[in-house]
Design a protein around this motif. Structure first.
Motif, short mmCIF file in Angstrom:
data_model
loop_
_atom_site.label_atom_id
_atom_site.label_comp_id
_atom_site.label_asym_id
_atom_site.label_seq_id
_atom_site.Cartn_x
_atom_site.Cartn_y
_atom_site.Cartn_z
N LYS A 114 9.73 4.21 -2.95
CA LYS A 114 9.26 5.16 -1.93
C LYS A 114 8.16 4.53 -1.08
N LEU A 140 3.68 11.23 0.11
CA LEU A 140 3.61 10.35 -1.06
C LEU A 140 2.26 10.39 -1.76
N CYS A 182 3.15 6.72 -7.56
CA CYS A 182 4.19 6.64 -6.54
C CYS A 182 5.19 5.58 -6.95
N PHE A 217 -1.36 2.27 -5.34
CA PHE A 217 -0.51 3.22 -6.07
C PHE A 217 -0.10 2.57 -7.39
#
Length: 404
Positions: free
Chosen positions: A133, A17, A129, A92
């Motif tokens: 996920k 990721l 990201c 993220f």
């Protein structure tokens, strides 16, 4: 808690990721605060400390907490009460804001428009990201760390560190944050140099993935493919410089460098370039390892390679002997015959040698260097270092620092 499991999960988060999974003691307010801060966070404010302390104290260990700051940067957190640990996945971002939105955010938060470049650099380094996920990664971490299959609810939380103008960090703090970020990237580059030079493939690849995260949005050119190609050339150059010290033939170095440069030229997409960068690091590391072990018998070479790959781990004669399938006494004897020193002496000298390179190439503290190369105590590292080089680590760094 199984540290090996955590390391595997951290590597999965980075490789799959491109995001970090970090672990902190639940009372480590400073560490957790630094993880979620921005360049504009005044971490010295009472509100900041009190709010964070209150949240950590009352975290439910059966929940996943989703924190999204004022810039759209996300963090997922959960608590392992048994071991008094807080785990954070992030930062993220799902979508980078355009310049217009950045200016809107700055206006909303009373941030001076003159600080736009600092905000831009901050947002560019945050990995992209999708939150689903990241949530899957978080649940996977809970399953393996806590050994539970429970599906925890996700609770959205908010802090108010930036709401009032008096809670915004000073211009100097903002500049210091940016400088720290640059220092961190150079530190990783130099750790990669050292890992490749010592033929430590696993360490080199792990460092490369950390570099990829820290460089995720930074661009030297506007075209994404060209920017990735630039990074691939940089990796090829760094690796080439790293193995020059090992004694690899210049003809071999030129051959492998030219080969990878040609493959980088021909790459048509970012995925291919990413794979090429990893292949480059592995090839150079293996070449360095081969060059360092050519003069020894096969069994001794295998033992040396194992030592160099696991310098920061506990290394015992029995473990080495088992790895090379020899009796401990026989392995000890061939070490003395071929290297004219004991195994423990060789390991200590190699750790000190690697520590020396980190001292002159990075800004890691002496304590960090000692731990990184496998010493449990900084004092013992310093004692061994002075015995090997005739001066303390600090004095050696002052006299020889050339890379950083």
């Amino acid at each position: 808690m199984n540290e090996e499991t955590l390391e595997i999960l951290q590597m999965h988060a980075l490789q799959l990721l491109g995001i970090r999974l970090e672990s902190y003691e639940s009372n480590n307010i400073k560490g957790i605060g630094n993880c979620i801060r921005t360049p504009f966070t005044r971490t010295t404010s009472k509100q900041y400390k009190d709010e964070l302390k209150h949240f950590l104290k009352y975290m439910n260990s059966n929940k996943i907490y989703h924190y999204k700051n004022q810039f759209g940067v996300n963090f997922l957190m959960f608590k392992f009460k048994k071991y008094k640990q807080i785990y954070i996945i992030g930062p993220f971002i799902e979508k980078r804001p355009n310049e217009r939105r950045c200016y809107e955010i700055m206006k909303e938060l009373n941030i001076d428009y003159g600080q736009f470049s600092i905000l831009k650099q901050y947002l560019l380094k945050i990995p992209l990201c999708h939150k689903l996920k990241a949530q899957k990664m978080c649940r996977l971490a809970i399953q393996f760390l806590k050994k539970r299959n429970n599906i925890y609810d996700i609770v959205k939380i908010d802090f108010h560190f930036h709401i009032k103008k008096e809670n915004i960090a000073s211009n100097q703090v903002q500049m210091d944050y940016t400088l720290e970020d640059i220092e961190y990237r150079y530190k990783l580059e130099n750790q990669l140099l050292t890992a490749v030079e010592y033929g430590n493939v696993d360490e080199a690849i792990a460092t490369f993935h950390m570099m990829s995260v820290s460089l995720v949005g930074l661009s030297r050119v506007k075209d994404d493919l060209s920017n990735e190609r630039y990074k691939a050339y940089l990796i090829n150059t760094l690796c080439r410089k790293a193995i020059e010290k090992v004694g690899v033939s210049l003809l071999q170095i030129d051959e492998i460098s030219t080969s990878f440069a040609s493959r980088i030229d021909q790459a048509k997409d970012i995925v291919t370039l990413d794979e090429l960068m990893a292949s480059t690091i592995i090839a150079y590391s293996e070449l360095a390892m081969k060059a360092k072990s050519n003069d020894f018998s096969p069994k001794l070479s295998k033992a040396i390679q194992y030592i160099e790959r696991n310098l920061n781990s506990v290394l015992t004669l029995n473990k080495l002997a088992e790895h090379v399938e020899l009796a401990p006494s026989y392995l000890s004897r061939i070490f003395n015959q071929e290297l004219h020193k004991s195994i423990s002496q060789y390991i200590t000298e190699l750790r000190i040698e690697k520590g020396r390179d980190l001292l002159v190439r990075t800004n890691m503290t002496i304590a960090e260097v000692a731990c990184y190369v496998g010493f449990r105590e900084q004092s013992y590292f310093s004692q061994c270092f002075k015995k090997q080089y005739g001066k303390s680590p600090l004095k050696f760094r002052t006299e020889h620092k050339v890379f950083y």
